[in-house]
Design a protein around this motif. Structure first.
Motif, short mmCIF file in Angstrom:
data_model
loop_
_atom_site.label_atom_id
_atom_site.label_comp_id
_atom_site.label_asym_id
_atom_site.label_seq_id
_atom_site.Cartn_x
_atom_site.Cartn_y
_atom_site.Cartn_z
N TRP A 67 26.31 66.24 95.87
CA TRP A 67 27.53 66.06 96.68
C TRP A 67 27.47 64.80 97.54
N GLN B 193 33.17 68.25 101.16
CA GLN B 193 33.23 68.07 99.71
C GLN B 193 34.60 67.55 99.25
N PHE C 43 37.52 65.92 95.19
CA PHE C 43 38.72 66.57 94.65
C PHE C 43 39.93 65.73 94.98
N ARG D 8 35.72 69.53 89.25
CA ARG D 8 35.52 68.51 90.29
C ARG D 8 35.76 67.15 89.67
#
Length: 563
Positions: free
Chosen positions: A481, A501, A505, A534
């Motif tokens: 990540w 995160q 997206f 993702r």
């Protein structure tokens, strides 16, 4: 030829010449006597004149000024007539008279106020008419001076009136000093009254003893403890407050205090209003006017009835507490302020392998340390004397409970608690935590192994504690990540981790809905696994609930073949 003539005359009448010679001799003697008397009169007049000048100069040199009304001799003239006035040089200086010694009495009166002039005239009139003497004080209007006037009549031994004199004395300095002393006296009296009111309104008896141990002062409260006696009666009779046994409460104490010259106190019982009251008597010695041979003492009587009741209740509670402590498995001991063992329980004796007979002799703390050192139950230290001194110092420094660990040579570890004891000294509690430390060590080792295993997995791993905060992450998660290690180390919440995160997206415009969907699936899903798109890749997420209430989340990339 002349001699012949004289001889012939003598021969003719010798008797005549004898008579003339006798007359000449007598006349010469009379002349000599008169000359002698004249000389004596002149001498007497000289001494009289000198005495007169001496007396006049003496009057002039007097500190007082005078004004005289001089009368003529009443055997020659009427003394009411031809009165002459005389002003002294000193009076002219005191009153700063313009005419000096030529000033008359009206010039004198001009220096006084109107009402005082009337009063002075009345005094002088009575003096001149009836010879009545007077003395009074007046303030000059021409200067800030107080003048004392004293009128007197001077008579001769034969009753002849010589003069009436009025003496003037500048008493400004003395008057000012007297006024200052009166002000100081009034102030001191006021302070004495305030101090008396203060002492009389104190709620406990106070007294003062002289060097014979007799009470010479007491306050009002003291008299209330002596039946049918006022304060004056107590002082006059040197009355004492009598205790429950019929003795003086503090006279014996005062005797010891005077002998030792040190403060003394004792607890006594007093009957007041039919009730027995516990009180504490104090006697404090001091030297009167710094005279080492004159010792007085001040005393007071303090009501400690409530304190005495509290002490008894505290003693009962302490005894009950000690009984409870004695029945516990934890080792307890109480050392007094002077470091003497006052209490211990059986667990204490067993822990240190000590004979109860030895402990019942109440050894001090230093002896206790020596005994457990002999039993090889004292932690090994390089300098035992310094260690023992440091341990004893704790009796004067510990103000709140202190925890520490003692690692004994036999491999045991004791948790020691030292806390101040209400009655003075320190209470010691010892707990054997060797097994607990071993279990904790094993658990920590297991957790270290597990963390190392998770940290070295290829899959990204997150662990959230029961409080919802991140408690663990591995390097694989940082890589997957592109996460900030400092951010994760600050234990963010589950929602904050999802927000971190978001950059992966970017194709999803409605991030809030997506975040809510991810969170709901992860926290509530039944299958415990899910697939997450993702950007251009897919992730498989697995969730597992751990036994301590934590939540473990793992992330794994899916290959294209698995689509």
């Amino acid at each position: 030829m002349d001699m012949v003539l004289l001889q012939n005359m003598y021969d003719a009448a010798p008797e005549l010449w004898y008579g003339i010679g006798a007359i000449a001799v007598a006349a010469g003697g009379i002349i000599l006597l008169l000359a002698f008397k004249l000389l004596r009169l002149r001498q007497k007049n000289y001494f009289l004149q000198r005495d007169r000048e001496r007396y006049a100069e003496t009057l002039y040199a007097s500190h007082d000024g005078y004004f005289a009304f001089i009368y003529p001799d009443d055997k020659v003239n009427d003394p009411r007539k031809n009165i002459t006035e005389r002003c002294s040089r000193r009076l002219a200086v005191i009153l700063n008279l313009e005419k000096g010694v030529k000033s008359d009495f009206n010039d004198i009166l001009k220096n006084f106020y109107k009402d005082d002039i009337k009063k002075i005239n009345k005094y002088v009139e009575l003096l001149k008419e009836e010879g009545v003497a007077f003395e009074d004080y007046f303030l000059l209007k021409t200067a800030n001076k107080y003048i004392r006037l004293e009128g007197v009549r001077i008579n001769g031994a034969d009753g002849n009136i010589y003069c009436d004199m009025i003496w003037f004395r500048d008493v400004s300095v003395a008057t000012t000093r007297i006024k200052t002393l009166e002000d100081e006296k009034n102030y001191i009296n006021q302070q004495l009254l305030l101090q008396k009111d203060l002492l009389d309104n104190l709620p406990f008896p106070i007294w003062l003893r002289d060097n014979n141990l007799d009470i010479i002062y007491c306050n009002k409260k003291f008299a209330e403890f002596v039946p049918n006696k006022s304060q004056d009666d107590v002082i006059a009779e040197h009355a004492e407050i009598i205790g429950t046994n019929g003795e003086s409460l503090s006279r014996e104490l005062a005797k010891k205090v005077h002998a030792n010259n040190r403060l003394g106190k004792t607890t006594v019982g007093v009957i007041a209003n039919g009730n027995r009251i516990a009180m504490e008597a104090y006697e404090i010695p001091f030297y009167v006017e710094q005279n080492l041979n004159n010792t007085y003492s001040a005393g007071c009587l303090i009501d400690i009835n409530e304190l005495d009741l509290l002490r008894r209740n505290l003693k009962r509670h302490q005894n009950a507490q000690l009984e409870i402590l004695g029945s516990l498995g934890t080792a307890f001991a109480v050392f007094s302020q002077n470091m003497v063992l006052n209490f211990y329980n059986s667990s204490f004796a067993e822990l240190w392998h000590l004979d109860t007979k030895v402990l019942d002799q109440k050894p001090n703390y230093s002896a206790f340390l020596d005994m457990i050192r002999e039993n090889r139950l004292l932690p090994e230290v390089p300098d035992y004397k310094a260690f023992r001194a440091e341990e004893q110092k704790a009796f004067n420094t510990i103000m709140e409970p202190i925890n520490d660990l003692l690692h004994l040579p036999n491999g045991k570890t004791l948790r020691r608690i030292r806390a101040p004891y209400p009655m003075g000294g320190i209470v010691f509690a010892y707990e054997d935590i060797s097994d607990r430390l071993a279990a904790t060590s094993a658990y920590n080792a297991l957790m270290t192994v597990q963390n190392e295993m998770l940290a070295n997995l290829f899959d990204a791993v997150l662990v959230f504690g029961a409080n919802g905060r991140l408690s663990f992450f591995n390097n694989a998660y940082l890589t997957l990540w592109n996460a900030d290690k400092k951010f994760l180390a600050n234990e963010p919440s589950f929602e904050e981790v999802l927000d971190s995160q978001r950059a992966f997206f970017a194709k999803d415009e409605d991030w809030d809905s997506l975040k809510q969907e991810i969170g709901a699936n992860l926290l509530n899903m039944t299958s415990k696994t899910m697939t997450l798109q993702r950007n251009n890749e897919k992730l498989q997420i697995a969730v597992a609930n751990l036994s301590d209430g934590s939540l473990m989340v793992t992330y794994k990339k899916l290959s294209d073949e698995s689509d």
